[in-house]
Design a protein around this motif. Structure first.
Motif, short mmCIF file in Angstrom:
data_model
loop_
_atom_site.label_atom_id
_atom_site.label_comp_id
_atom_site.label_asym_id
_atom_site.label_seq_id
_atom_site.Cartn_x
_atom_site.Cartn_y
_atom_site.Cartn_z
N GLN A 39 0.81 -1.23 0.00
CA GLN A 39 0.00 0.00 0.00
C GLN A 39 0.84 1.28 0.00
O GLN A 39 0.30 2.38 -0.03
CB GLN A 39 -0.92 0.00 1.23
CG GLN A 39 -1.90 -1.15 1.23
CD GLN A 39 -2.68 -1.23 2.53
OE1 GLN A 39 -2.22 -0.79 3.58
NE2 GLN A 39 -3.88 -1.80 2.46
N ARG A 40 2.14 1.16 0.02
CA ARG A 40 3.01 2.32 0.17
C ARG A 40 3.03 3.26 -1.04
O ARG A 40 3.00 4.48 -0.88
CB ARG A 40 4.44 1.87 0.48
CG ARG A 40 4.57 1.21 1.82
CD ARG A 40 5.96 0.66 2.07
NE ARG A 40 6.03 0.00 3.36
CZ ARG A 40 7.06 -0.68 3.78
NH1 ARG A 40 8.16 -0.79 3.03
NH2 ARG A 40 7.03 -1.26 4.97
N ALA A 41 3.09 2.72 -2.23
CA ALA A 41 3.28 3.53 -3.43
C ALA A 41 2.14 4.51 -3.69
O ALA A 41 2.36 5.60 -4.23
CB ALA A 41 3.48 2.64 -4.66
N GLU A 42 0.93 4.16 -3.29
CA GLU A 42 -0.23 5.02 -3.57
C GLU A 42 -0.75 5.76 -2.35
O GLU A 42 -1.78 6.42 -2.41
CB GLU A 42 -1.37 4.20 -4.18
CG GLU A 42 -1.15 3.84 -5.64
CD GLU A 42 -0.37 2.53 -5.78
OE1 GLU A 42 -0.60 1.63 -4.97
OE2 GLU A 42 0.47 2.44 -6.69
N ALA A 43 -0.07 5.66 -1.21
CA ALA A 43 -0.55 6.31 0.02
C ALA A 43 -0.40 7.82 -0.04
O ALA A 43 0.56 8.35 -0.59
CB ALA A 43 0.21 5.76 1.22
N LYS A 44 -1.37 8.52 0.55
CA LYS A 44 -1.24 9.96 0.74
C LYS A 44 -0.27 10.19 1.88
O LYS A 44 -0.25 9.43 2.85
CB LYS A 44 -2.60 10.56 1.10
CG LYS A 44 -2.57 12.06 1.32
CD LYS A 44 -3.98 12.62 1.54
CE LYS A 44 -3.94 14.13 1.67
NZ LYS A 44 -5.30 14.70 1.70
N VAL A 45 0.55 11.25 1.79
CA VAL A 45 1.54 11.51 2.83
C VAL A 45 1.48 12.96 3.28
O VAL A 45 1.56 13.88 2.46
CB VAL A 45 2.97 11.18 2.35
CG1 VAL A 45 3.98 11.43 3.47
CG2 VAL A 45 3.06 9.73 1.87
N TYR A 46 1.35 13.13 4.60
CA TYR A 46 1.47 14.44 5.23
C TYR A 46 2.86 14.56 5.82
O TYR A 46 3.45 13.57 6.25
CB TYR A 46 0.47 14.60 6.38
CG TYR A 46 -0.98 14.72 6.00
CD1 TYR A 46 -1.42 15.74 5.16
CD2 TYR A 46 -1.92 13.83 6.51
CE1 TYR A 46 -2.76 15.86 4.84
CE2 TYR A 46 -3.26 13.95 6.20
CZ TYR A 46 -3.68 14.97 5.36
OH TYR A 46 -5.01 15.10 5.06
N GLY A 47 3.35 15.78 5.89
CA GLY A 47 4.64 16.02 6.50
C GLY A 47 4.80 17.49 6.81
O GLY A 47 3.81 18.18 7.09
N ILE A 55 1.81 19.98 6.16
CA ILE A 55 1.32 20.10 4.78
C ILE A 55 1.13 18.72 4.15
O ILE A 55 1.61 17.71 4.67
CB ILE A 55 2.30 20.91 3.91
CG1 ILE A 55 3.68 20.21 3.85
CG2 ILE A 55 2.43 22.35 4.40
CD1 ILE A 55 4.64 20.79 2.82
N THR A 56 0.46 18.70 3.01
CA THR A 56 0.38 17.49 2.20
C THR A 56 1.63 17.42 1.35
O THR A 56 1.92 18.32 0.57
CB THR A 56 -0.87 17.52 1.29
OG1 THR A 56 -2.04 17.61 2.11
CG2 THR A 56 -0.95 16.27 0.42
N LEU A 57 2.39 16.33 1.51
CA LEU A 57 3.60 16.14 0.71
C LEU A 57 3.30 15.42 -0.60
O LEU A 57 3.97 15.65 -1.60
CB LEU A 57 4.63 15.33 1.50
CG LEU A 57 5.18 15.95 2.77
CD1 LEU A 57 6.08 14.96 3.49
CD2 LEU A 57 5.93 17.24 2.47
#
Length: 194
Positions: A39-47, A55-57
């Motif tokens: 599931q890592r490649a398509e996950a949304k990431v905040y940072g 923010i949304t990275l």
């Protein structure tokens, strides 16, 4: 002269703070380590931006949201959770930003959940939290050694009686229910240590 000295100190502080925030790429690569590999490649990431703003990275295309390590923490901690938990998580971040402590955040979300104004995570949704000591993180290679991942499965309002789960750890690797009967009821799964 005093103004120049104060300005210089402020500049140094801001510069030092921004130097402690890893690049966008590093934040993404380390944040997704808490997600199941598929599931890592398509996950949304905040940072965090270089100025420390949340923010949304990266936008995502699946059901997983990950959060990068927060700058300034004493240890390394990243988390990934099911998209249904986003309103719950976002509300928690908002309350913490207002300066509210753990109990006040808990009480506020409990009241809002009971009033129907806060959407809770879907029953059975997953949260993984990966932690490590800062010295075990290689920010260049984006590898984390000696990490520890615990999993949580949200089951809002569930109890020990409704699930058959104990209310405390029953042994290494065995699940138990935490915060039973509340909006934050969840199954804790701490892996057995080698």
């Amino acid at each position: 002269m005093r103004y120049l000295f104060t300005s210089a100190l402020l500049f140094i502080s801001i510069f030092s703070f921004s130097q402690n925030i890893p690049s966008k790429d590093v934040q993404i690569k380390t944040a997704i380590l808490a997600a199941p590999e598929a599931q890592r490649a398509e996950a949304k990431v905040y940072g965090y931006s270089s100025s420390g703003d949340f923010i949304t990275l990266r936008e995502g295309t699946n059901e997983v949201i990950c959060i990068a390590d927060e700058p300034g923490n004493s240890g390394f901690s990243v988390a990934c959770y099911h998209i249904s938990a986003e309103p719950f998580m976002a509300r928690g971040r908002e309350l913490k930003k207002e300066g509210k402590g753990f109990q006040e955040v808990f009480d506020t979300r409990e009241a809002e959940a009971k009033a129907g104004t806060l959407k809770l995570p879907d029953s059975g949704s997953l949260l993984n939290v990966m932690t490590a000591k800062l010295e075990d993180v290689n920010w260049t290679t984006r590898e984390v050694a000696n990490s520890y991942t615990r999993s949580v499965v949200y089951i809002p309002w569930a109890t020990s009686e409704s699930t058959g789960l104990p209310t405390g750890p029953a042994g290494p690797g065995l699940p138990w229910i935490m915060d039973p009967g509340t909006h934050r009821a969840h199954i804790m799964i701490n892996p057995a240590k080698d």
